[in-house]
Design a protein around this motif. Structure first.
Motif, PDB file in Angstrom:
ATOM      1  N   ALA A 125       0.834  -1.210   0.000  1.00 38.91           N
ATOM      2  CA  ALA A 125       0.000   0.000   0.000  1.00 38.91           C
ATOM      3  C   ALA A 125       0.865   1.256   0.000  1.00 38.91           C
ATOM      4  CB  ALA A 125      -0.930  -0.005   1.212  1.00 38.91           C
ATOM      5  N   LEU A 126       1.946   1.241   0.774  1.00 38.70           N
ATOM      6  CA  LEU A 126       2.861   2.382   0.770  1.00 38.70           C
ATOM      7  C   LEU A 126       3.460   2.608  -0.612  1.00 38.70           C
ATOM      8  CD1 LEU A 126       4.741   1.846   4.159  1.00 38.70           C
ATOM      9  CD2 LEU A 126       3.353   3.845   3.563  1.00 38.70           C
ATOM     10  N   LEU A 127       3.759   1.518  -1.318  1.00 38.57           N
ATOM     11  CA  LEU A 127       4.388   1.645  -2.636  1.00 38.57           C
ATOM     12  C   LEU A 127       3.402   2.105  -3.714  1.00 38.57           C
ATOM     13  CD1 LEU A 127       6.717  -1.466  -2.471  1.00 38.57           C
ATOM     14  CD2 LEU A 127       7.448   0.912  -2.707  1.00 38.57           C
ATOM     15  N   VAL A 128       2.112   2.030  -3.416  1.00 42.31           N
ATOM     16  CA  VAL A 128       1.126   2.549  -4.365  1.00 42.31           C
ATOM     17  C   VAL A 128       1.182   4.076  -4.429  1.00 42.31           C
ATOM     18  CG1 VAL A 128      -1.369   2.844  -4.715  1.00 42.31           C
ATOM     19  CG2 VAL A 128      -0.434   0.587  -4.301  1.00 42.31           C
ATOM     20  N   TRP A 129       1.564   4.738  -3.318  1.00 38.87           N
ATOM     21  CA  TRP A 129       1.543   6.207  -3.301  1.00 38.87           C
ATOM     22  C   TRP A 129       2.432   6.821  -4.382  1.00 38.87           C
ATOM     23  CZ3 TRP A 129      -1.786   8.986  -0.230  1.00 38.87           C
ATOM     24  CH2 TRP A 129      -1.643  10.389  -0.285  1.00 38.87           C
ATOM     25  N   PRO A 130       3.721   6.444  -4.490  1.00 37.53           N
ATOM     26  CA  PRO A 130       4.505   7.018  -5.593  1.00 37.53           C
ATOM     27  C   PRO A 130       3.976   6.617  -6.965  1.00 37.53           C
ATOM     28  CG  PRO A 130       5.768   5.346  -4.403  1.00 37.53           C
ATOM     29  CD  PRO A 130       4.555   5.638  -3.582  1.00 37.53           C
TER      30      PRO A 130
END
Length: 405
Positions: free
Chosen positions: A234-239
């Motif tokens: 989920a964190l890697l979806v932001w960039p």
């Protein structure tokens, strides 16, 4: 506590490898089905310029409209996953795509932020069936030695959907307005609904437990491994969503490109994203790990995002375009790794629900990113927005479970 073997990234396959060419047809159908869905869900950012003109929206409100399909996804992903676990993939794929097509027809008939947002949310809610079921189709037909590659190919549906949208939506919107672009994705969804109903075959499954026998144990019961994979992805979806949703706007507003030319360049970035997903999946098969490559790629995404933030804030340069496209490709590379790891750890009886939870986390981030990033850009500029993306990517490195790598 689960054993070390269970926590490994390539456990024994409980489903016999069926072999033959049918699995490649199922892979192609699963990929095409989600590509058609994502051409709408993640292609809406390419309509931001026409939405701002035709509906009189500022950037933040256009971001809200862009987020509506992922809000719909969030509401139904787990339910579609449970339905796939219970009833099979073919029924879920065909019915979901059919309902999404009807919602898109509704979007063609309404105007305004509220009504368009409602239709977009309904289409996203129906299209969530594809995210829950098409991954199960692929994982059910492929053994663990090819699963990384297969899921990497399957996960190209996101960049391919965005590529289709980038190539088609700006010129269609320029020539025929918002309705012309929406009609294209409506027809695409309808065609794939028919094809999945006719051609998809559910993969073989292990026998169900006998009546009164023990039910498969929830993979979430004894360890936090799956939750950490959900959180890091989920964190890697932001960039990924920062550059995917606002890369075209960056090119038009900052670099002064035309929307059509910017859309064509973003299509190149999405083509690179597809290549990166396949390469990451093959890499994970070769090294016998899904999560070690995921940490390395998260570091690369964080560093590229920091570099792009520097170009945007302090060193305006044409080199920022090269970094933007590289980031567009690399930021999408980890999705297949996390999905494959989740499905393998969950097992065939829980894969649909676990992939539903995985999709919920990613799409929750995806629904928050467009309006929040739009507000950040409005208040502080693109440099701050790209720096926030870098922070999320670097934080993901610490969240990825090392023990399961």
């Amino acid at each position: 506590m689960a054993s070390q073997r269970t926590l490994g990234t390539r456990p024994p396959n409980p489903i016999p490898d069926p072999g033959g060419n049918r699995r490649w047809l199922m892979l192609a159908l699963g990929t095409a089905a989600q590509t058609s869905s994502f051409a709408f869900v993640y292609g809406l950012p390419y309509l931001i310029p026409v939405l701002r003109r035709s509906e009189g929206l500022d950037l933040a409100h256009a971001g809200i409209l862009v987020a509506c399909p992922t809000v719909g996804l969030l509401l139904t992903l787990y339910a579609w996953g449970a339905a796939a676990d219970r009833h099979g993939e073919r029924v879920v794929l065909a019915s979901g795509l059919g309902l999404a097509t009807l919602a898109l027809v509704g979007a063609l008939l309404v105007h305004g932020l509220v009504l368009l947002g409602l239709m977009f949310a309904l289409a996203g809610a129906a299209g969530a069936s594809v995210s829950a079921a098409s991954g199960r189709v692929v994982l059910g037909w492929f053994g663990p030695e090819q699963r990384g590659l297969a899921m990497g190919i399957r996960q190209t549906s996101t960049p391919l959907g965005m590529l289709v949208a980038a190539v088609s939506m700006p010129p269609l919107a320029a020539a025929y307005g918002l309705h012309g672009a929406l009609l294209f994705v409506t027809v695409l969804s309808g065609v794939m609904a028919a094809l999945t109903a006719l051609l998809v075959v559910d993969p073989p499954r292990p026998p169900a437990a006998a009546p009164g026998g023990a039910k498969p144990v929830s993979p979430y019961r004894h360890a936090a491994t799956l939750w950490r994979i959900h959180g890091s992805s989920a964190l890697l979806v932001w960039p990924q969503f920062t550059v995917g949703a606002f890369g075209l706007v960056f090119l038009t507003d900052v670099r002064h490109w035309s929307p059509v030319a910017a859309g064509q360049l973003m299509a190149v970035g999405q083509g690179l994203a597809a290549v990166c997903r396949i390469g990451a999946g093959r890499w994970s098969d070769a090294v016998g790990s899904r999560l070690r490559p995921m940490r390395v790629l998260a570091l690369a995404v964080g560093l590229l995002s920091l570099l792009l933030a520097g170009f945007a804030a302090w060193w305006p340069s044409a080199a920022s375009v090269v970094v933007l496209i590289a980031l567009c490709g690399l930021s999408a590379s980890t999705n297949g790794l996390s999905f494959t790891s989740v499905a393998e750890l969950a097992g065939p009886h829980w894969a649909g629900r676990a992939l539903g939870v995985q999709n919920i986390g990613q799409n929750l981030t995806g629904s928050l990113a467009p309006p929040v990033v739009g507000a950040i850009i409005t208040a502080s500029g693109y440099g701050t927005a790209f720096a926030c993306a870098a922070g999320c990517a670097l934080a993901a490195i610490a969240v990825v479970p090392a023990r399961a790598a």
